[in-house]
Motif scaffolding. Structure first.
Motif: not given
Length: 223
Positions: A97-105, A135-145, A148-155
């Motif tokens: 999933l993209t970062l945007l799709e991940n935070i929408q779970l 980077k909303l449409n990027s996948r986790p493998s395309q961004v730094s760790v 990813c952790q900041r995205t998890a915080m938003v989720r």
């Protein structure tokens, strides 16, 4: 009082001592708390009980004024989805999933379209706030760790939880990124007024929060 542990004890089979021995903790609204202690002292167990992921052997958990009914799986799921946000040491983003799709779970269970739309807009605004709007449409493998952790915080915050539980959220980051993540988390905590409990082995990080407790030999003490 957003959450309270009242004389909570917990042990596991084959262990000679209790992991938690009549632990009590009061978590007021709009408060940041750090839990420190040696490895294996029960910090994650304490956090899991606060988040209804585990049940105490004895004692009580009070969440938002009520004692949860653990036998009602739907009720417990609703509590976790609406009241509590979780951040773990590993970001647990879905790689496909993209970062945007991940935070929408966390929004999938919502049936009110207006409520869901507001939460989606809040998530996008938070991603912009933490510098990831491009980077909303990027996948986790395309961004730094760290990203990813900041995205998890938003989720964890997309549903506007009253209580955020973070288990070693900086454990996979270097010291610079760890400090930046905690500073950002504290800024958002103060802006949005939720309460936060952070388990960490780092006293440098712990002392950034309003209250610091140490869990050792089954007992919790403020330091």
């Amino acid at each position: 009082m957003i959450a309270e542990l009242q004389a909570v004890s917990k042990s596991y089979p084959l262990m000679e001592t209790k992991v938690l021995n009549e632990v009590s903790l009061r978590i007021p609204s709009n408060t940041s708390i750090a839990i420190t202690g040696p490895s294996g002292s029960g910090k994650s167990t304490l956090l899991n009980i606060l988040g209804t992921l585990d049940t105490p052997d004895s004692g009580k958990l009070i969440l938002d004024g009520s004692e949860p009914n653990y036998s009602d799986n739907q009720l417990i799921s609703n509590i976790r989805n609406k009241l509590i946000g979780f951040v773990f040491q590993s970001h647990h983003l879905l790689p496909q999933l993209t970062l945007l799709e991940n935070i929408q779970l966390p929004l999938l269970p919502l049936t009110n379209n207006s409520e869901k739309q507001q939460a989606m807009e809040r998530g996008i605004a938070l991603m912009k706030r933490i510098g990831l709007s491009e980077k909303l449409n990027s996948r986790p493998s395309q961004v730094s760790v760290g990203e990813c952790q900041r995205t998890a915080m938003v989720r964890a915050m997309v549903n506007s939880p009253k209580l955020l539980l973070a288990d070693e959220p900086t454990g996979s980051l270097d010291s610079e990124n760890a400090s930046l993540l905690i500073d950002l988390l504290l800024e958002l905590q103060k802006e949005q007024g939720f309460s936060m409990v952070v388990v960490t082995h780092s006293m440098e990080i712990a002392t950034k929060l309003q209250k610091v407790y140490q869990l050792k030999s089954g007992s919790l003490k403020q330091i």
